[in-house]
Design a protein around this motif. Structure first.
Motif, PDB file in Angstrom:
ATOM      1  N   GLU A 132      -1.879   8.534   0.885  1.00 38.91           N
ATOM      2  CA  GLU A 132      -2.494   9.477  -0.047  1.00 38.91           C
ATOM      3  C   GLU A 132      -1.505  10.482  -0.623  1.00 38.91           C
ATOM      4  N   ASP A 133      -0.498  10.870   0.146  1.00 40.52           N
ATOM      5  CA  ASP A 133       0.423  11.898  -0.325  1.00 40.52           C
ATOM      6  C   ASP A 133       1.668  11.348  -1.026  1.00 40.52           C
ATOM      7  N   ASP A 134       1.744  10.028  -1.218  1.00 39.35           N
ATOM      8  CA  ASP A 134       2.852   9.455  -1.992  1.00 39.35           C
ATOM      9  C   ASP A 134       2.660   9.800  -3.466  1.00 39.35           C
ATOM     10  N   ASP A 135       3.777   9.897  -4.198  1.00 44.88           N
ATOM     11  CA  ASP A 135       3.650  10.306  -5.598  1.00 44.88           C
ATOM     12  C   ASP A 135       3.471   9.115  -6.541  1.00 44.88           C
ATOM     13  N   ALA A 136       3.052   9.436  -7.759  1.00 45.82           N
ATOM     14  CA  ALA A 136       2.730   8.415  -8.757  1.00 45.82           C
ATOM     15  C   ALA A 136       3.953   7.609  -9.171  1.00 45.82           C
ATOM     16  N   VAL A 137       5.116   8.223  -9.199  1.00 40.39           N
ATOM     17  CA  VAL A 137       6.343   7.497  -9.565  1.00 40.39           C
ATOM     18  C   VAL A 137       6.617   6.397  -8.540  1.00 40.39           C
ATOM     19  N   LYS A 138       6.435   6.709  -7.278  1.00 42.57           N
ATOM     20  CA  LYS A 138       6.614   5.707  -6.226  1.00 42.57           C
ATOM     21  C   LYS A 138       5.627   4.557  -6.417  1.00 42.57           C
ATOM     22  N   ALA A 139       4.394   4.887  -6.779  1.00 40.30           N
ATOM     23  CA  ALA A 139       3.375   3.859  -7.014  1.00 40.30           C
ATOM     24  C   ALA A 139       3.785   2.953  -8.173  1.00 40.30           C
ATOM     25  N   LEU A 140       4.247   3.536  -9.269  1.00 39.64           N
ATOM     26  CA  LEU A 140       4.672   2.726 -10.422  1.00 39.64           C
ATOM     27  C   LEU A 140       5.853   1.827 -10.079  1.00 39.64           C
ATOM     28  N   LYS A 141       6.808   2.359  -9.332  1.00 35.25           N
ATOM     29  CA  LYS A 141       7.963   1.552  -8.917  1.00 35.25           C
ATOM     30  C   LYS A 141       7.521   0.375  -8.056  1.00 35.25           C
ATOM     31  N   LEU A 142       6.630   0.643  -7.116  1.00 39.93           N
ATOM     32  CA  LEU A 142       6.140  -0.402  -6.216  1.00 39.93           C
ATOM     33  C   LEU A 142       5.373  -1.476  -6.984  1.00 39.93           C
ATOM     34  N   MET A 143       4.563  -1.060  -7.943  1.00 39.65           N
ATOM     35  CA  MET A 143       3.825  -2.020  -8.765  1.00 39.65           C
ATOM     36  C   MET A 143       4.773  -2.873  -9.597  1.00 39.65           C
ATOM     37  N   THR A 144       5.777  -2.235 -10.166  1.00 34.83           N
ATOM     38  CA  THR A 144       6.740  -2.960 -11.004  1.00 34.83           C
ATOM     39  C   THR A 144       7.546  -3.948 -10.164  1.00 34.83           C
ATOM     40  N   LEU A 145       8.057  -3.508  -9.033  1.00 37.06           N
ATOM     41  CA  LEU A 145       8.867  -4.382  -8.175  1.00 37.06           C
ATOM     42  C   LEU A 145       8.092  -5.589  -7.669  1.00 37.06           C
ATOM     43  N   ASN A 146       6.789  -5.416  -7.447  1.00 31.58           N
ATOM     44  CA  ASN A 146       5.967  -6.494  -6.885  1.00 31.58           C
ATOM     45  C   ASN A 146       5.101  -7.197  -7.920  1.00 31.58           C
ATOM     46  N   ASN A 147       5.244  -6.791  -9.186  1.00 27.59           N
ATOM     47  CA  ASN A 147       4.486  -7.387 -10.289  1.00 27.59           C
ATOM     48  C   ASN A 147       2.984  -7.393 -10.004  1.00 27.59           C
ATOM     49  N   ILE A 148       2.487  -6.216  -9.620  1.00 27.69           N
ATOM     50  CA  ILE A 148       1.060  -6.062  -9.350  1.00 27.69           C
ATOM     51  C   ILE A 148       0.510  -4.922 -10.197  1.00 27.69           C
ATOM     52  N   ILE A 203      -4.600   2.442  -1.389  1.00 26.28           N
ATOM     53  CA  ILE A 203      -4.216   3.663  -0.688  1.00 26.28           C
ATOM     54  C   ILE A 203      -4.864   3.605   0.690  1.00 26.28           C
ATOM     55  N   LEU A 204      -4.017   3.713   1.731  1.00 28.54           N
ATOM     56  CA  LEU A 204      -4.490   3.569   3.111  1.00 28.54           C
ATOM     57  C   LEU A 204      -4.218   4.813   3.943  1.00 28.54           C
ATOM     58  N   GLN A 205      -5.101   5.048   4.865  1.00 26.76           N
ATOM     59  CA  GLN A 205      -4.914   6.062   5.899  1.00 26.76           C
ATOM     60  C   GLN A 205      -5.389   5.422   7.197  1.00 26.76           C
ATOM     61  N   ASP A 206      -4.497   5.217   8.141  1.00 32.83           N
ATOM     62  CA  ASP A 206      -4.832   4.566   9.413  1.00 32.83           C
ATOM     63  C   ASP A 206      -5.485   3.199   9.203  1.00 32.83           C
ATOM     64  N   MET A 207      -4.911   2.392   8.298  1.00 36.50           N
ATOM     65  CA  MET A 207      -5.371   1.038   7.960  1.00 36.50           C
ATOM     66  C   MET A 207      -6.783   1.013   7.371  1.00 36.50           C
ATOM     67  N   LYS A 208      -7.268   2.151   6.917  1.00 40.52           N
ATOM     68  CA  LYS A 208      -8.562   2.222   6.252  1.00 40.52           C
ATOM     69  C   LYS A 208      -8.333   2.598   4.792  1.00 40.52           C
ATOM     70  N   ILE A 209      -9.044   1.930   3.910  1.00 41.31           N
ATOM     71  CA  ILE A 209      -8.887   2.184   2.482  1.00 41.31           C
ATOM     72  C   ILE A 209      -9.494   3.542   2.135  1.00 41.31           C
ATOM     73  N   THR A 210      -8.671   4.372   1.493  1.00 43.59           N
ATOM     74  CA  THR A 210      -9.184   5.644   1.001  1.00 43.59           C
ATOM     75  C   THR A 210      -9.193   5.661  -0.526  1.00 43.59           C
ATOM     76  N   GLY A 211      -8.603   4.618  -1.134  1.00 46.23           N
ATOM     77  CA  GLY A 211      -8.628   4.546  -2.587  1.00 46.23           C
ATOM     78  C   GLY A 211      -7.832   3.372  -3.118  1.00 46.23           C
ATOM     79  N   ILE A 212      -7.918   3.200  -4.426  1.00 48.53           N
ATOM     80  CA  ILE A 212      -7.150   2.197  -5.149  1.00 48.53           C
ATOM     81  C   ILE A 212      -6.675   2.879  -6.425  1.00 48.53           C
ATOM     82  N   VAL A 213      -5.408   2.727  -6.742  1.00 47.37           N
ATOM     83  CA  VAL A 213      -4.887   3.286  -7.988  1.00 47.37           C
ATOM     84  C   VAL A 213      -4.243   2.156  -8.785  1.00 47.37           C
ATOM     85  N   SER A 235       0.821  -1.206   0.000  1.00 49.23           N
ATOM     86  CA  SER A 235       0.000   0.000   0.000  1.00 49.23           C
ATOM     87  C   SER A 235       0.855   1.257   0.000  1.00 49.23           C
ATOM     88  N   LEU A 236       0.194   2.352  -0.248  1.00 48.84           N
ATOM     89  CA  LEU A 236       0.810   3.675  -0.168  1.00 48.84           C
ATOM     90  C   LEU A 236      -0.112   4.592   0.607  1.00 48.84           C
TER      91      LEU A 236
END
Length: 90
Positions: free
Chosen positions: A46-62, A67-77, A43-44
């Motif tokens: 809300e204030d993490d950037d899109a480049v970080k998200a792409l890197k994380l997806m690539t590294l984990n093949n997902i 997107i979490l805030q206090d273990m609660k889902i605030t979104g999915i990208v 997870s990431l």
């Protein structure tokens, strides 16, 4: 494709088509989601950037990140969401 598994408003894991496909067909009627879901949530915040998200997806093949805030889902990208946004900016 992954779907969040929640208990109330808190995320407990992710279940994917691959998780379901790994269960023998004859056992699928009796299997519990909690037995096959991935409990390690990638997870990431809300204030993490899109480049970080792409890197994380690539590294984990997902293909998507929760997107979490206090273990609660605030979104999915998804990777597709980010790539479409970049195309719109060009």
């Amino acid at each position: 494709m992954g779907y969040p598994v929640v208990d109330g408003s808190e995320i407990r894991g992710i279940v994917t088509f691959t998780d379901v496909q790994q269960v023998p067909r004859e056992e699928r009627k009796n299997v519990r989601i909690s037995d096959i879901m991935t409990k390690e949530i990638i997870s990431l915040k809300e204030d993490d950037d899109a480049v970080k998200a792409l890197k994380l997806m690539t590294l984990n093949n997902i293909g998507r990140i929760i997107i979490l805030q206090d273990m609660k889902i605030t979104g999915i990208v998804s990777r597709t969401d980010i790539l479409r946004s970049v195309q719109l900016l060009e």
